[in-house]
Design a protein around this motif. Structure first.
Motif, PDB file in Angstrom:
ATOM      1  N   HIS A  14      48.648 -61.834  10.742  1.00 37.17           N
ATOM      2  CA  HIS A  14      49.330 -61.769   9.443  1.00 37.17           C
ATOM      3  C   HIS A  14      48.785 -60.552   8.714  1.00 37.17           C
ATOM      4  O   HIS A  14      47.627 -60.520   8.331  1.00 37.17           O
ATOM      5  CB  HIS A  14      49.026 -63.066   8.677  1.00 37.17           C
ATOM      6  N   GLY A  70      45.114 -57.761   3.980  1.00 36.86           N
ATOM      7  CA  GLY A  70      44.610 -57.949   5.333  1.00 36.86           C
ATOM      8  C   GLY A  70      44.626 -56.678   6.161  1.00 36.86           C
ATOM      9  O   GLY A  70      43.682 -56.399   6.916  1.00 36.86           O
ATOM     10  N   VAL A  94      51.826 -67.058  13.007  1.00 38.95           N
ATOM     11  CA  VAL A  94      51.503 -66.801  11.605  1.00 38.95           C
ATOM     12  C   VAL A  94      52.780 -66.980  10.801  1.00 38.95           C
ATOM     13  O   VAL A  94      53.886 -66.899  11.338  1.00 38.95           O
ATOM     14  CB  VAL A  94      50.935 -65.382  11.387  1.00 38.95           C
ATOM     15  N   ARG A 152      40.391 -60.918   7.350  1.00 35.77           N
ATOM     16  CA  ARG A 152      40.359 -60.264   8.663  1.00 35.77           C
ATOM     17  C   ARG A 152      39.794 -61.164   9.756  1.00 35.77           C
ATOM     18  O   ARG A 152      39.578 -60.726  10.878  1.00 35.77           O
ATOM     19  CB  ARG A 152      39.538 -58.975   8.599  1.00 35.77           C
ATOM     20  N   GLU A 158      40.411 -71.119   8.411  1.00 36.09           N
ATOM     21  CA  GLU A 158      40.849 -70.084   7.469  1.00 36.09           C
ATOM     22  C   GLU A 158      40.720 -68.732   8.158  1.00 36.09           C
ATOM     23  O   GLU A 158      39.612 -68.259   8.400  1.00 36.09           O
ATOM     24  CB  GLU A 158      40.012 -70.117   6.193  1.00 36.09           C
ATOM     25  N   CYS A 159      41.846 -68.133   8.487  1.00 38.34           N
ATOM     26  CA  CYS A 159      41.853 -66.845   9.162  1.00 38.34           C
ATOM     27  C   CYS A 159      43.265 -66.279   9.090  1.00 38.34           C
ATOM     28  O   CYS A 159      44.194 -66.986   8.697  1.00 38.34           O
ATOM     29  CB  CYS A 159      41.399 -66.980  10.618  1.00 38.34           C
ATOM     30  N   ASP A 160      43.407 -65.030   9.465  1.00 37.10           N
ATOM     31  CA  ASP A 160      44.716 -64.398   9.389  1.00 37.10           C
ATOM     32  C   ASP A 160      45.194 -63.870  10.723  1.00 37.10           C
ATOM     33  O   ASP A 160      46.169 -63.109  10.770  1.00 37.10           O
ATOM     34  CB  ASP A 160      44.684 -63.297   8.328  1.00 37.10           C
ATOM     35  N   CYS A 193      55.003 -60.118   4.197  1.00 40.78           N
ATOM     36  CA  CYS A 193      53.939 -59.511   4.995  1.00 40.78           C
ATOM     37  C   CYS A 193      54.440 -59.293   6.427  1.00 40.78           C
ATOM     38  O   CYS A 193      55.482 -59.811   6.813  1.00 40.78           O
ATOM     39  CB  CYS A 193      52.699 -60.392   5.005  1.00 40.78           C
ATOM     40  N   HIS A 245      44.613 -63.900   3.675  1.00 45.85           N
ATOM     41  CA  HIS A 245      44.673 -62.443   3.461  1.00 45.85           C
ATOM     42  C   HIS A 245      43.332 -61.765   3.774  1.00 45.85           C
ATOM     43  O   HIS A 245      42.904 -60.857   3.062  1.00 45.85           O
ATOM     44  CB  HIS A 245      45.103 -62.124   2.027  1.00 45.85           C
ATOM     45  N   VAL A 281      42.326 -56.573   9.590  1.00 46.01           N
ATOM     46  CA  VAL A 281      42.697 -57.721  10.415  1.00 46.01           C
ATOM     47  C   VAL A 281      43.223 -57.304  11.783  1.00 46.01           C
ATOM     48  O   VAL A 281      42.962 -57.991  12.789  1.00 46.01           O
ATOM     49  CB  VAL A 281      43.718 -58.620   9.689  1.00 46.01           C
ATOM     50  N   GLN A 335      46.068 -69.198   6.341  1.00 49.99           N
ATOM     51  CA  GLN A 335      45.941 -67.770   6.056  1.00 49.99           C
ATOM     52  C   GLN A 335      45.376 -67.511   4.660  1.00 49.99           C
ATOM     53  O   GLN A 335      45.726 -68.187   3.697  1.00 49.99           O
ATOM     54  CB  GLN A 335      47.300 -67.102   6.235  1.00 49.99           C
TER      55      GLN A 335
END
Length: 264
Positions: free
Chosen positions: A144, A149, A122, A84, A107-109, A127, A82, A154, A80
């Protein structure tokens, strides 16, 4: 807590995953982990799911195995940042990759799981963990949603990714998990105003009357504007409730999680 929520802690012998189970529809296994249980020690003591917070990686991986045991299927974790971005898993991850994906995953949320037999998760410490499911379409997601985000979009990205795999917005059910509440999430006035300019529903005040952000009110509003049919809130404020990890309460701490998948 509503009637669709219950606590499940797994088998009675040895460490277990303490999970607040949530009903998101037929066949969907979904829940939010709490701090009790697990094998982590020190400031991370409990069911720490974060591979990036200084805890012993072996302890974190064992905790993740406990969550997989509760879920009854492999659970994939994004790395994660932070943002989209959304990862989409059309099939279960390779054996072993799910547990370690916090270290080498995308790398993503948010993450979307399509089909049965694999779950996505997540990790959070204040958060909002957001779980989404359209059981009829066979599509679920975990997002997340911290302040950056949420404001970056996101949740809109997550709904769009689900729809691209066949979900119908009006059929999506959502649970917003425990997070920092407006009672305690104090921020500078300018930060509150900047957030409210993007998502008006985030504007709030603490119980002391100081500027605050209401993350879950913002998440609910964004999701409803995206056409989501059902949004519910589970649990209270993680800063107040010591059965959850909270970065605001202790900078060196673990991470709870939100996990969702469709049973095999």
């Amino acid at each position: 807590m509503d009637s669709g929520v219950g606590t499940a802690t797994g088998a009675s012998a040895g460490p277990v995953a303490d999970v607040v189970a949530v009903d998101l529809g037929p066949g969907v296994r979904a829940g939010f982990t709490r701090r009790p249980g697990g094998v982590s020690r020190g400031p991370w003591a409990g069911l720490d799911l974060g591979l990036h917070v200084g805890d012993d990686p072996d302890h974190v991986l064992e905790n993740r195995r406990l969550v997989e045991r509760w879920a009854g299927m492999p659970v994939w974790y994004p790395r994660q940042v932070h943002g989209r971005e959304v990862a989409v898993l059309d099939a279960p991850p390779e054996p072993g990759r799910a547990l370690a994906s916090g270290a080498d995953g995308a790398e993503c949320d948010a993450a979307v799981a399509v089909g049965r037999g694999h779950a996505v998760a997540v990790v959070v410490a204040d958060c909002v963990p957001v779980l989404l499911a359209d059981p009829a379409a066979g599509v679920v997601a975990a997002a997340h949603a911290g302040r950056p985000g949420l404001l970056a979009g996101v949740l809109e990205s997550t709904v769009e990714a689900m729809v691209a795999r066949g979900a119908v917005p009006a059929s999506i059910r959502v649970a917003l998990g425990p997070s920092a509440g407006p009672c305690c999430y104090e921020v500078p006035e300018q930060m509150r105003d900047d957030a409210a300019a993007r998502v008006p529903e985030t504007a709030a005040t603490t119980r002391a009357g100081t500027p605050a952000i209401d993350l879950r009110a913002g998440c609910a509003a964004v999701l409803r504007r995206a056409g989501v049919g059902s949004v519910r809130t589970v649990g209270g404020c993680t800063i107040d409730d010591e059965s959850f990890y909270s970065y605001r309460r202790a900078k060196v701490t673990g991470r709870c999680g939100g996990v969702v998948g469709i049973a095999p």
